[in-house]
Write a protein that holds these residues in place. Structure first.
Motif, mmCIF file in Angstrom:
data_model
loop_
_atom_site.group_PDB
_atom_site.id
_atom_site.type_symbol
_atom_site.label_atom_id
_atom_site.label_comp_id
_atom_site.label_asym_id
_atom_site.label_seq_id
_atom_site.Cartn_x
_atom_site.Cartn_y
_atom_site.Cartn_z
ATOM 1 N N ARG A 273 6.654 -58.879 19.546
ATOM 2 C CA ARG A 273 7.155 -59.478 20.783
ATOM 3 C C ARG A 273 6.851 -60.968 20.841
ATOM 4 O O ARG A 273 7.677 -61.769 21.310
ATOM 5 C CB ARG A 273 6.522 -58.774 21.991
ATOM 6 N N ALA A 274 5.674 -61.386 20.349
ATOM 7 C CA ALA A 274 5.312 -62.803 20.387
ATOM 8 C C ALA A 274 6.283 -63.638 19.557
ATOM 9 O O ALA A 274 6.653 -64.754 19.955
ATOM 10 C CB ALA A 274 3.880 -62.990 19.890
ATOM 11 N N VAL A 275 6.708 -63.107 18.409
ATOM 12 C CA VAL A 275 7.652 -63.826 17.551
ATOM 13 C C VAL A 275 9.024 -63.867 18.222
ATOM 14 O O VAL A 275 9.694 -64.915 18.234
ATOM 15 C CB VAL A 275 7.745 -63.147 16.166
ATOM 16 N N GLN A 276 9.442 -62.755 18.772
ATOM 17 C CA GLN A 276 10.754 -62.704 19.439
ATOM 18 C C GLN A 276 10.802 -63.677 20.612
ATOM 19 O O GLN A 276 11.770 -64.446 20.761
ATOM 20 C CB GLN A 276 11.036 -61.273 19.904
ATOM 21 N N LEU B 138 12.095 -71.407 21.713
ATOM 22 C CA LEU B 138 12.471 -72.580 20.917
ATOM 23 C C LEU B 138 13.979 -72.755 20.850
ATOM 24 O O LEU B 138 14.462 -73.750 20.285
ATOM 25 C CB LEU B 138 11.904 -72.450 19.502
ATOM 26 N N GLY B 139 14.722 -71.818 21.403
ATOM 27 C CA GLY B 139 16.177 -71.899 21.379
ATOM 28 C C GLY B 139 16.780 -71.615 20.021
ATOM 29 O O GLY B 139 17.951 -71.962 19.776
#
Length: 386
Positions: free
Chosen positions: A55-58, A64-65
């Motif tokens: 979830r943190a990566v997603q 960051l767009g």
């Protein structure tokens, strides 16, 4: 898909994967064996899929767009499909006909995997536009999307299951190899079950039926992958551990070289007629060195068989065989005439070089004592006992 495993556990596993991957790239990337490269590719893609499921990566990519959360979720499954490509090739490479077909099959498998990934992203557009998990979305797109995943997962499972059953039925396997194929059989059976149940779940989701099964399968998909990745990473890390042991010279081959060296030096000095390389390669690997030493010891024992006497009656086992070899060596060095051939070191199983090296290592444990043993002084009057 988004991982539901506890974050500390997931990141610890991903960190382990990253360390194993970096060490494989540093130490094993130059390996000639294609199987090592395929394992590295599988670990690389599997780790990437695991990262995209967090979830943190997603959320970070979305902030960051760069990628929407929905696209990142689907990418995690697409990368997982790519992971099946090296696993399929690894299973195919166990075939005896692999070397002749390697180039053509490798290109076809990788091209098919990339094409499947692109098709999955195209089919997944509908669910992304609705901001839904495709695992739960109704419509024909869901089973089509998971048909690609299940196809690759099922193909990998079939190859692993077929190969492991074939080798286990053939028999004559070492215990470690039998355990390896049993493990592959379990993984292959699991892959087949996953492929079938996930596709059935996608059909249920697409038709709005079997809601309970869809939710069960959804939760299992969220939770299971990171732990399966951990198991795969442990297998991939075994190559790193083996390489570390080799570099520290504590691997089985290096230990065998140290064990065989005293007897090997005495035998090649006593038998200069056995063929040896004019310029030995000082950079030879421990495995090749122990292979070469075993062959040269065997050649020397064939020569010394013309000088051998029976094992002393009051001595038996590997110690007695060591004394028998020392006696034959000293008879030859003393200039005794060769006589009728007597096979030395008769207890060796002789199935392959590994068995030969193990059997010889048991004798070398008694070598120094045999050289000092009074019974190792041979009769030099030319008469052969027995």
């Amino acid at each position: 898909m988004t991982s539901s495993a506890p974050a500390p556990v997931a990141w610890a596993i991903l960190g382990f994967c990253a360390v194993a991957l970096v060490l494989r790239l540093l130490w094993l990337s130059g390996q000639v064996r294609s199987s090592e490269r395929l394992v590295t590719y599988g670990l690389l893609l599997g780790t990437a899929s695991g990262l995209l499921r967090e979830r943190a990566v997603q959320d970070g990519l979305a902030d960051l767009g760069m990628l929407s959360v929905g696209l990142t979720r689907q990418l995690s499954t697409v990368v997982m499909v790519l992971t099946f490509a090296p696993l399929c090739l690894l299973a195919i490479s166990w075939s005896e006909r692999w070397p002749a077909r390697q180039a053509g099959i490798s290109g076809l498998v990788w091209a098919s995997a990339y094409a499947s990934g692109i098709a999955m992203l195209v089919v997944g557009t509908h669910a992304r536009s609705l901001e839904l998990y495709i695992d739960r979305a109704e419509g024909w797109q869901t089973p089509v999307y998971f048909a690609f995943f299940s196809g690759w997962c099922g193909a990998t499972g079939v190859l692993m299951t077929y190969t492991s059953i074939k080798e286990l039925r053939a028999g004559d396997l070492r215990p470690i190899h039998r355990l390896t194929y049993l493990t592959i059989l379990v993984v292959g059976a699991w892959a087949l079950e996953e492929a079938l149940s996930i596709f059935v779940s996608s059909v249920c989701a697409a038709t709005g039926t079997g809601g309970g099964f869809v939710e069960f399968r959804f939760r299992a998909n969220e939770n299971n992958y990171i732990y399966l990745l951990a198991g795969g990473a442990m297998v991939a890390a075994s190559g790193v551990v083996s390489e570390l042991a080799r570099r520290l010279r504590i691997d089985p081959a290096s230990r065998a070289v140290r064990q065989l060296t005293p007897m090997w030096e005495d035998l090649i000095a006593a038998c200069p007629e056995i063929p040896r390389p004019a310029n030995p390669d000082i950079r030879m690997s421990s495995r090749r060195r122990v292979h070469r030493m075993t062959v040269e010891i065997r050649d020397a024992l064939l020569v010394l068989g013309r000088y051998a006497e029976p094992v002393p009656d009051d001595m038996g086992g590997h110690g007695g065989e060591a004394v028998q070899i020392v006696r034959a060596l000293r008879r030859k060095q003393s200039g005794a005439m060769p006589g009728q051939y007597l096979r030395l070191q008769a207890s060796a199983p002789g199935r392959d070089v590994l068995d030969e090296a193990r059997a010889l290592s048991k004798i070398t444990k008694h070598w120094n004592d045999a050289r000092k043993c009074p019974e190792a002084i041979p009769s030099l009057d030319g008469d052969r006992a027995g």
